[in-house]
Design an enzyme around this catalytic site. Structure first.
Site, PDB file in Angstrom:
ATOM      1  N   LEU A  36       0.841  -1.380   0.030  1.00  0.00           N
ATOM      2  CA  LEU A  36       0.034  -0.127  -0.018  1.00  0.00           C
ATOM      3  C   LEU A  36       0.975   1.120  -0.149  1.00  0.00           C
ATOM      4  O   LEU A  36       2.015   1.163   0.349  1.00  0.00           O
ATOM      5  CB  LEU A  36      -0.912   0.001   1.126  1.00  0.00           C
ATOM      6  CG  LEU A  36      -1.983  -1.266   1.515  1.00  0.00           C
ATOM      7  CD1 LEU A  36      -2.680  -1.065   2.674  1.00  0.00           C
ATOM      8  CD2 LEU A  36      -2.959  -1.170   0.252  1.00  0.00           C
ATOM      9  N   SER A  37       0.299   2.329  -0.172  1.00  0.00           N
ATOM     10  CA  SER A  37       1.106   3.509  -0.230  1.00  0.00           C
ATOM     11  C   SER A  37       1.901   3.843   0.973  1.00  0.00           C
ATOM     12  O   SER A  37       3.208   4.086   0.872  1.00  0.00           O
ATOM     13  CB  SER A  37       0.228   4.898  -0.114  1.00  0.00           C
ATOM     14  OG  SER A  37      -0.392   4.851  -1.512  1.00  0.00           O
ATOM     15  N   GLU A  38       1.406   3.537   2.231  1.00  0.00           N
ATOM     16  CA  GLU A  38       1.981   3.513   3.509  1.00  0.00           C
ATOM     17  C   GLU A  38       1.800   2.318   4.493  1.00  0.00           C
ATOM     18  O   GLU A  38       0.515   1.917   4.479  1.00  0.00           O
ATOM     19  CB  GLU A  38       1.896   4.854   4.471  1.00  0.00           C
ATOM     20  CG  GLU A  38       3.023   5.761   3.842  1.00  0.00           C
ATOM     21  CD  GLU A  38       3.199   6.618   2.926  1.00  0.00           C
ATOM     22  OE1 GLU A  38       4.403   7.150   2.701  1.00  0.00           O
ATOM     23  OE2 GLU A  38       2.087   6.513   2.205  1.00  0.00           O
ATOM     24  N   THR A  39       2.628   1.666   5.138  1.00  0.00           N
ATOM     25  CA  THR A  39       2.293   0.923   6.202  1.00  0.00           C
ATOM     26  C   THR A  39       3.166   1.616   7.437  1.00  0.00           C
ATOM     27  O   THR A  39       3.981   2.002   7.582  1.00  0.00           O
ATOM     28  CB  THR A  39       2.938  -0.406   5.989  1.00  0.00           C
ATOM     29  OG1 THR A  39       2.233  -1.172   4.866  1.00  0.00           O
ATOM     30  CG2 THR A  39       2.639  -1.482   7.237  1.00  0.00           C
ATOM     31  N   THR A  63       6.749   3.130   2.666  1.00  0.00           N
ATOM     32  CA  THR A  63       6.130   2.788   1.331  1.00  0.00           C
ATOM     33  C   THR A  63       6.740   1.453   1.160  1.00  0.00           C
ATOM     34  O   THR A  63       7.511   0.893   1.504  1.00  0.00           O
ATOM     35  CB  THR A  63       6.580   3.812   0.441  1.00  0.00           C
ATOM     36  OG1 THR A  63       7.872   3.633   0.000  1.00  0.00           O
ATOM     37  CG2 THR A  63       6.514   5.207   0.736  1.00  0.00           C
TER      38      THR A  63
END
Length: 280
Positions: free
Chosen positions: A44-47, A71
């Protein structure tokens, strides 16, 4: 090892809209290598990874936590949607008893406060810096080009003759962006246009955000970009409070309030779509 994980869609009240973030509340710090591998796996875009600052606190009672964002390719200094999702996870899934939680991050202390159906984030304001001489966006007229040196975000404002449909239909070649800009001065591209405040719900401006330098071709809804956009549009529109829409294919809405102390309140909703366990 079992690691709890929650996926929440931020800056929306509908599942599968807004920007998804994976949130992992951890009892102990993990290695940077493992953080990165998990983020790459989640894709995903961010974890985001949350740890306690005080070992005697729980995720239900603590008011201060450490927060880091990754990211699929690297760690980042500031992320809005995963901070919103982290606060929502603590309030909704951990039943945190505090009205406000504070995250210690690479961008300093960031507070998230529950308010009504949503959350208010206290973020730094990042005014766009020097103007850049010339940038082309296809055949569309460009009104302003600014670079925010703090966030390394390049902001392009389309001329007011360009409406939302022009921004929505733009085709951006992320690979070409990355191969063209290798100086390290730019890590994200914001394209923005003036909104339609007279048409409901009255968006003051629109935007899209691209960050192939961080492994994200297009980010659906970007809180950190609005630390730049909020500063820019507040000055241009003469407004402290604004409603913004990021018109990616998923789309998301952000309420902004530029404060007199050099910070910005970014507000939005979040909805949980997944809860599970990472087993390593």
């Amino acid at each position: 090892m079992e690691i709890p994980v929650f996926v929440l869609d931020a800056f929306t009240n509908l599942p599968f809209k807004g920007n998804p973030a994976a949130i992992c509340p951890l009892m102990h710090e993990l290695s940077d290598d493992l953080y990165q591998k998990i983020a790459t796996e989640m894709n995903l875009s961010e974890t985001a990874f949350i740890t306690r600052t005080n070992p005697s606190d729980s995720f239900s009672t603590g008011s201060r936590f450490r927060l880091r964002w990754f990211t699929p390719t690297n760690e980042v200094n500031l992320c809005g949607h995963a901070t919103l999702a982290s606060g929502a996870m603590l309030f909704e899934h951990q039943n945190n008893v505090n009205p406000t939680v504070v995250f210690e991050t690479l961008s300093g202390d960031l507070a998230v406060t529950k308010k009504g159906d949503g959350y208010v984030m206290d973020f730094p304001l990042n005014p766009p810096g020097q103007e850049v001489q010339y940038v082309a966006v296809g055949n569309h007229p460009v009104q302003d080009v600014c670079l925010s040196p703090t966030t390394k975000k390049l902001m392009i404002r389309l001329a007011d003759s360009c409406d939302r449909s022009v921004l929505t239909s733009l085709k951006v070649d992320a690979a070409a962006l990355q191969s063209t800009e290798k100086s390290g001065r730019v890590k994200g591209l914001i394209i923005t246009a003036k909104g339609s405040p007279d048409c409901q719900p009255g968006y003051d401006f629109y935007s899209r955000f691209f960050a192939p330098w961080n492994g994200i071709d297009e980010d659906p809804v970007t809180g950190s970009a609005h630390t730049v956009l909020g500063s820019y549009w507040s000055e241009k529109l003469g407004k402290k409070k604004m409603l913004a829409y990021q018109c990616s294919s998923r789309g998301g809405e952000l309420e902004l309030e530029v404060r007199d102390d050099g910070r910005i309140n970014i507000s939005g909703q979040a909805v949980s779509v997944l809860q599970g366990t990472i087993t390593i």
